[in-house]
Design a protein around this motif. Structure first.
Motif, PDB file in Angstrom:
ATOM      1  N   LYS A 148     -49.800  20.435 -45.254  1.00 30.28           N
ATOM      2  CA  LYS A 148     -50.087  20.177 -46.663  1.00 30.28           C
ATOM      3  C   LYS A 148     -51.146  21.101 -47.248  1.00 30.28           C
ATOM      4  O   LYS A 148     -51.535  20.928 -48.403  1.00 30.28           O
ATOM      5  CB  LYS A 148     -50.465  18.708 -46.892  1.00 30.28           C
ATOM      6  CG  LYS A 148     -49.366  17.724 -46.506  1.00 30.28           C
ATOM      7  CD  LYS A 148     -49.709  16.309 -46.920  1.00 30.28           C
ATOM      8  CE  LYS A 148     -48.586  15.356 -46.540  1.00 30.28           C
ATOM      9  NZ  LYS A 148     -48.861  13.965 -46.981  1.00 30.28           N
TER      10      LYS A 148
ATOM     11  N   LYS B 261     -46.293  19.269 -49.947  1.00 30.62           N
ATOM     12  CA  LYS B 261     -46.854  17.922 -49.884  1.00 30.62           C
ATOM     13  C   LYS B 261     -45.803  16.921 -49.423  1.00 30.62           C
ATOM     14  O   LYS B 261     -46.103  15.993 -48.673  1.00 30.62           O
ATOM     15  CB  LYS B 261     -47.413  17.512 -51.255  1.00 30.62           C
ATOM     16  CG  LYS B 261     -48.475  18.434 -51.826  1.00 30.62           C
ATOM     17  CD  LYS B 261     -49.678  18.626 -50.915  1.00 30.62           C
ATOM     18  CE  LYS B 261     -50.729  19.505 -51.570  1.00 30.62           C
ATOM     19  NZ  LYS B 261     -51.843  19.865 -50.659  1.00 30.62           N
TER      20      LYS B 261
ATOM     21  N   ASP C 224     -45.402  21.030 -54.545  1.00 32.48           N
ATOM     22  CA  ASP C 224     -44.715  19.751 -54.338  1.00 32.48           C
ATOM     23  C   ASP C 224     -43.950  19.761 -53.023  1.00 32.48           C
ATOM     24  O   ASP C 224     -43.949  18.755 -52.283  1.00 32.48           O
ATOM     25  CB  ASP C 224     -43.739  19.475 -55.485  1.00 32.48           C
ATOM     26  CG  ASP C 224     -44.446  19.098 -56.783  1.00 32.48           C
ATOM     27  OD1 ASP C 224     -45.651  18.781 -56.738  1.00 32.48           O
ATOM     28  OD2 ASP C 224     -43.780  19.136 -57.839  1.00 32.48           O
TER      29      ASP C 224
END
Length: 211
Positions: free
Chosen positions: A28, A180, A177
């Motif tokens: 992440k 994550k 995005d």
């Protein structure tokens, strides 16, 4: 969780680019690499992504010393786990848009994310020849091709350089995005400070090191 680790990386061409770089990339993480032209940003990205062997130092992926692996093992990691986006799109010009994306999906044993194609505003271009697309459209196709592999690490070298600012921001949001949602990581070489600010951490390559 640690994904990638650089340990005492050094490299030079006619001049020394960087010496004894050490850093870690976790799941992440969104990391921007910035610096002046010729400081070694792209060279560092190529070393981390196994496209160029460092003159000294090591790169670990999932605790494996990448440069101790044979060529077939490296190719397998690059094919399935690494996604590399260049400033030049390197698409297959004789193929349709869909065929370019489909090939990456098949080779990495993944399915195409059609929602992603809509977000990149290329869903209506699937049956067009690559040569009929604009430079910005081609670049977005290359980004879709990489994300269709569902890589664990995305290495992006000025990936938004051929896009206008609105599309560049959209692509950056899509990449963030993605990492994550998929416990992946993004290492993003850019000269654009506005895009760099969207990252969790910014590394400035300067005076042979990172600050």
């Amino acid at each position: 969780m640690e994904l990638l680790k650089a340990e005492n990386l050094s490299h030079s061409f006619d001049i020394s680019l960087f010496k004894n770089l050490n850093f870690t990339v976790n799941t992440k993480d969104c990391i921007a690499i910035c610096g002046s032209s010729g400081c070694g940003k792209s060279t560092l990205l190529h070393i981390l992504s196994t496209l160029l062997k460092p003159q000294s130092g090591k790169v670990f992926y999932n605790n494996q010393d990448l440069y101790s692996l044979d060529d077939n093992a490296l190719l397998e990691i690059r094919r399935k786990d690494f996604g590399i986006i260049f400033q030049m799109h390197y698409l297959f010009k004789g193929f349709l848009t869909f065929e370019n994306i489909e090939l990456a999906s098949v080779l990495s044993e993944q399915s195409i994310n059609y929602e992603l194609l809509k977000k990149l505003d290329i869903a209506d271009l699937m049956n067009q020849k690559i040569t009929k697309l604009s430079g910005g459209q081609q670049q977005r196709v290359s980004i879709a091709r990489v994300l269709s592999k569902k890589p664990k690490i995305i290495f992006a070298d000025e990936a938004t350089g051929n896009l206008d600012f609105k599309n560049a921001l959209n692509v950056m949001d899509i990449l963030i995005d993605y990492i994550k949602e998929n416990n992946a990581a993004l290492i993003f070489v850019t000269h654009d400070q506005e895009l760099a600010k969207k990252c969790d951490e910014v590394f400035y390559l300067n005076n042979h090191g990172i600050c």
